[in-house]
Design a protein around this motif. Structure first.
Motif, PDB file in Angstrom:
ATOM      1  N   ALA A  78       0.841  -1.207   0.000  1.00  0.00           N
ATOM      2  CA  ALA A  78       0.000   0.000   0.000  1.00  0.00           C
ATOM      3  C   ALA A  78       0.875   1.256   0.000  1.00  0.00           C
ATOM      4  N   TYR A  79       1.984   1.190   0.712  1.00  0.00           N
ATOM      5  CA  TYR A  79       2.935   2.321   0.735  1.00  0.00           C
ATOM      6  C   TYR A  79       3.475   2.568  -0.683  1.00  0.00           C
ATOM      7  N   LEU A  80       3.866   1.483  -1.356  1.00  0.00           N
ATOM      8  CA  LEU A  80       4.363   1.620  -2.732  1.00  0.00           C
ATOM      9  C   LEU A  80       3.256   2.155  -3.641  1.00  0.00           C
ATOM     10  N   ALA A  81       2.035   1.626  -3.434  1.00  0.00           N
ATOM     11  CA  ALA A  81       0.916   2.066  -4.274  1.00  0.00           C
ATOM     12  C   ALA A  81       0.733   3.573  -4.155  1.00  0.00           C
ATOM     13  N   GLU A  82       0.720   4.074  -2.918  1.00  0.00           N
ATOM     14  CA  GLU A  82       0.527   5.531  -2.742  1.00  0.00           C
ATOM     15  C   GLU A  82       1.674   6.318  -3.364  1.00  0.00           C
ATOM     16  N   GLN A  83       2.886   5.802  -3.213  1.00  0.00           N
ATOM     17  CA  GLN A  83       4.046   6.493  -3.807  1.00  0.00           C
ATOM     18  C   GLN A  83       3.966   6.520  -5.329  1.00  0.00           C
ATOM     19  N   ALA A  84       3.204   5.565  -5.895  1.00  0.00           N
ATOM     20  CA  ALA A  84       3.067   5.487  -7.358  1.00  0.00           C
ATOM     21  C   ALA A  84       1.745   6.082  -7.816  1.00  0.00           C
ATOM     22  N   GLY A  85       1.055   6.819  -6.943  1.00  0.00           N
ATOM     23  CA  GLY A  85      -0.197   7.480  -7.331  1.00  0.00           C
ATOM     24  C   GLY A  85      -1.427   6.615  -7.137  1.00  0.00           C
ATOM     25  N   GLY A  86      -1.267   5.431  -6.548  1.00  0.00           N
ATOM     26  CA  GLY A  86      -2.399   4.530  -6.335  1.00  0.00           C
ATOM     27  C   GLY A  86      -2.875   4.551  -4.897  1.00  0.00           C
ATOM     28  N   PHE A  87      -3.545   3.472  -4.490  1.00  0.00           N
ATOM     29  CA  PHE A  87      -4.176   3.458  -3.163  1.00  0.00           C
ATOM     30  C   PHE A  87      -4.385   2.006  -2.733  1.00  0.00           C
ATOM     31  N   GLY A  88      -4.383   1.797  -1.412  1.00  0.00           N
ATOM     32  CA  GLY A  88      -4.700   0.473  -0.862  1.00  0.00           C
ATOM     33  C   GLY A  88      -5.674   0.635   0.287  1.00  0.00           C
ATOM     34  N   THR A  89      -6.717  -0.215   0.318  1.00  0.00           N
ATOM     35  CA  THR A  89      -7.713  -0.127   1.386  1.00  0.00           C
ATOM     36  C   THR A  89      -8.110  -1.529   1.849  1.00  0.00           C
ATOM     37  N   ASP A  90      -8.688  -1.573   3.059  1.00  0.00           N
ATOM     38  CA  ASP A  90      -9.280  -2.847   3.502  1.00  0.00           C
ATOM     39  C   ASP A  90     -10.762  -2.874   3.119  1.00  0.00           C
ATOM     40  N   GLY A  91     -11.205  -1.863   2.407  1.00  0.00           N
ATOM     41  CA  GLY A  91     -12.615  -1.744   2.020  1.00  0.00           C
ATOM     42  C   GLY A  91     -13.261  -0.557   2.698  1.00  0.00           C
ATOM     43  N   GLN A  92     -12.639  -0.137   3.817  1.00  0.00           N
ATOM     44  CA  GLN A  92     -13.165   1.012   4.558  1.00  0.00           C
ATOM     45  C   GLN A  92     -12.099   2.073   4.794  1.00  0.00           C
ATOM     46  N   HIS A  93     -10.919   1.587   5.234  1.00  0.00           N
ATOM     47  CA  HIS A  93      -9.852   2.520   5.615  1.00  0.00           C
ATOM     48  C   HIS A  93      -8.625   2.277   4.759  1.00  0.00           C
ATOM     49  N   SER A  94      -7.831   3.330   4.637  1.00  0.00           N
ATOM     50  CA  SER A  94      -6.533   3.136   3.984  1.00  0.00           C
ATOM     51  C   SER A  94      -5.763   2.057   4.749  1.00  0.00           C
ATOM     52  N   LEU A  95      -5.121   1.154   4.034  1.00  0.00           N
ATOM     53  CA  LEU A  95      -4.319   0.107   4.696  1.00  0.00           C
ATOM     54  C   LEU A  95      -3.195   0.725   5.518  1.00  0.00           C
ATOM     55  N   LEU A  96      -2.792   1.933   5.155  1.00  0.00           N
ATOM     56  CA  LEU A  96      -1.676   2.570   5.868  1.00  0.00           C
ATOM     57  C   LEU A  96      -2.085   3.128   7.230  1.00  0.00           C
ATOM     58  N   GLU A  97      -3.391   3.282   7.442  1.00  0.00           N
ATOM     59  CA  GLU A  97      -3.844   3.860   8.719  1.00  0.00           C
ATOM     60  C   GLU A  97      -4.102   2.779   9.777  1.00  0.00           C
ATOM     61  N   ILE A  98      -4.080   1.512   9.397  1.00  0.00           N
ATOM     62  CA  ILE A  98      -4.440   0.462  10.357  1.00  0.00           C
ATOM     63  C   ILE A  98      -3.228   0.092  11.210  1.00  0.00           C
ATOM     64  N   LYS A  99      -3.379   0.215  12.509  1.00  0.00           N
ATOM     65  CA  LYS A  99      -2.286  -0.164  13.410  1.00  0.00           C
ATOM     66  C   LYS A  99      -2.429  -1.652  13.735  1.00  0.00           C
ATOM     67  N   PRO A 100      -1.431  -2.465  13.411  1.00  0.00           N
ATOM     68  CA  PRO A 100      -1.567  -3.904  13.665  1.00  0.00           C
ATOM     69  C   PRO A 100      -1.715  -4.198  15.158  1.00  0.00           C
ATOM     70  N   GLU A 101      -2.596  -5.154  15.477  1.00  0.00           N
ATOM     71  CA  GLU A 101      -2.726  -5.577  16.881  1.00  0.00           C
ATOM     72  C   GLU A 101      -1.806  -6.749  17.170  1.00  0.00           C
ATOM     73  N   ASN A 102      -1.509  -7.504  16.146  1.00  0.00           N
ATOM     74  CA  ASN A 102      -0.508  -8.564  16.311  1.00  0.00           C
ATOM     75  C   ASN A 102       0.275  -8.680  15.008  1.00  0.00           C
ATOM     76  N   ILE A 103       1.441  -9.296  15.096  1.00  0.00           N
ATOM     77  CA  ILE A 103       2.353  -9.219  13.939  1.00  0.00           C
ATOM     78  C   ILE A 103       1.863 -10.012  12.734  1.00  0.00           C
ATOM     79  N   HIS A 104       1.015 -11.018  12.949  1.00  0.00           N
ATOM     80  CA  HIS A 104       0.578 -11.837  11.817  1.00  0.00           C
ATOM     81  C   HIS A 104      -0.876 -11.578  11.423  1.00  0.00           C
ATOM     82  N   GLN A 105      -1.410 -10.439  11.839  1.00  0.00           N
ATOM     83  CA  GLN A 105      -2.801 -10.083  11.541  1.00  0.00           C
ATOM     84  C   GLN A 105      -3.100 -10.114  10.036  1.00  0.00           C
ATOM     85  N   ARG A 106      -4.259 -10.658   9.712  1.00  0.00           N
ATOM     86  CA  ARG A 106      -4.700 -10.655   8.303  1.00  0.00           C
ATOM     87  C   ARG A 106      -5.644  -9.485   8.060  1.00  0.00           C
ATOM     88  N   VAL A 107      -5.776  -9.118   6.791  1.00  0.00           N
ATOM     89  CA  VAL A 107      -6.604  -7.964   6.465  1.00  0.00           C
ATOM     90  C   VAL A 107      -7.159  -8.140   5.045  1.00  0.00           C
TER      91      VAL A 107
END
Ligand code: AFP
Length: 330
Positions: free
Chosen positions: A280-309
């Protein structure tokens, strides 16, 4: 290409690092380029060296680890842990976060990575990849801790991937655009081949696993139908099953990759920390976007290291349309 305009990754990293930089981040990226060459060499020999097949372990995702996954994991950890540049790591293949052994100097950065994404494709000779993200430690005075590893993608200082395909490519961004380097196997050097990559305005592809389409929620089905029936631009469906390869193709030719929630996968399949957020970081740097369907993937703070989304990533207008369809579900 003449020798005067050949730019190696080392040269590019040094030329583009800011004046105040201490070279730590540049060093990590260079270490990853070296790891990429070693993994690429082994990947190319995979069919010959009997390194295919399953290792004896089941990894923490419950998936059988293939030997090449174990090899790639080991190479990245060994090459980076003693560099003095990192204070913690997270790998898809390791259950817990990885501290830097006390005998080594610690640095200011955290490396999160999926050593071999798409590994179920290894034995059929299909492109696979390594994904990585780099964060800064929250507290320079400490040796690194779990909280350092649980940062949102918005705090990434660099991210990238290595694609082991018809050529080996390393694509990364450190916040100043996305740049791609192709490995020249005879020289053993990554050469700048794609500077300042941007998603093309007119996308060509959409990439979803259609085996699960009928089991998706009505808004998700409606979104996929919208993609399928779009006339301008007309999209072709292509799906490799290695997210790195699907993402890379869509980055170069335009498109959207999605792995949504499904009844059998209520959280989706893709891992937030070391797969979704770096891409998602690369996508934004290239003019694109990544979401989980509601929020930018970049705004989600992981609760555990192997969390799925759930993931939708690619050209901004195609991804935002997923959000619009999913908003009707609420
Ligand atoms: P593996 O590394 O187990 O092959 O998983 C790859 C992956 O996480 C991602 O790279 C693919 O896009 C996705 O799984 C493919 O999953 P499906 O086979 O369910 O479509």
């Amino acid at each position: 290409m003449t020798s005067s305009n050949i730019i190696t990754i080392e040269r590019f990293l040094l030329d583009t690092q800011p004046d105040y930089a201490r070279g730590e981040l540049t060093g990590i990226l260079y270490d990853l380029a070296l790891a990429a060459k070693i993994i690429a060499a082994q990947t190319r020999r995979a069919g010959l060296l009997d390194i295919l097949g399953f290792a004896d372990n089941i990894n923490i995702q419950g998936e059988e680890q293939r030997k090449l996954d174990v090899f790639a994991d080991d190479v990245i950890i060994r090459l980076t842990q003693r560099s003095g540049r990192l204070c913690a790591m997270v790998s898809e293949e390791q259950e817990d976060w990885i501290p830097i052994p006390s005998e080594y100097r610690k640095g200011s950065y955290i490396l999160v990575f999926d050593p071999l994404d798409g590994s179920s494709n290894i034995d059929t000779n299909i492109s696979i990849g390594t994904i990585f993200g780099i964060y800064r430690t929250l507290d320079e005075s400490q040796r690194g801790c779990l909280q350092d590893c649980l940062q949102p993608g918005r705090d990434l200082v660099a991210a990238g991937y290595i694609l082991y395909g018809t050529s080996t490519m390393m694509v990364y961004s450190a916040g100043q655009g996305v740049h791609g380097f192709t490995l020249d196997p005879s020289w053993g050097e990554f050469i700048l081949s794609h500077e300042k990559i941007r998603f093309p305005d007119t996308p060509a592809y959409f990439s979803f696993n259609h085996a699960i389409t009928n089991r998706l929620s009505p808004p998700l089905k409606a979104y996929i139908d919208w993609l399928r029936n779009l006339e301008k631009p007309l999209l072709t469906h292509r799906y490799v099953g290695s997210m790195v390869a699907d993402f890379h193709r869509n980055l170069i030719h335009g498109g959207v990759f999605g792995y949504p929630t499904a009844p059998t996968k209520p959280d989706g399949k893709i891992r937030l920390l070391y797969e979704a957020a770096p891409l998602a970081y690369l996508a934004e740097q290239a003019g694109g976007f990544g979401t989980d369907g509601q929020h930018s993937l970049l705004e989600i703070k992981p609760e555990n290291i192997h969390q799925r989304v759930p993931v939708f990533i690619g050209n901004r207008f195609l991804v935002e349309k997923a959000q619009t369809f999913l908003a009707s579900e609420e």
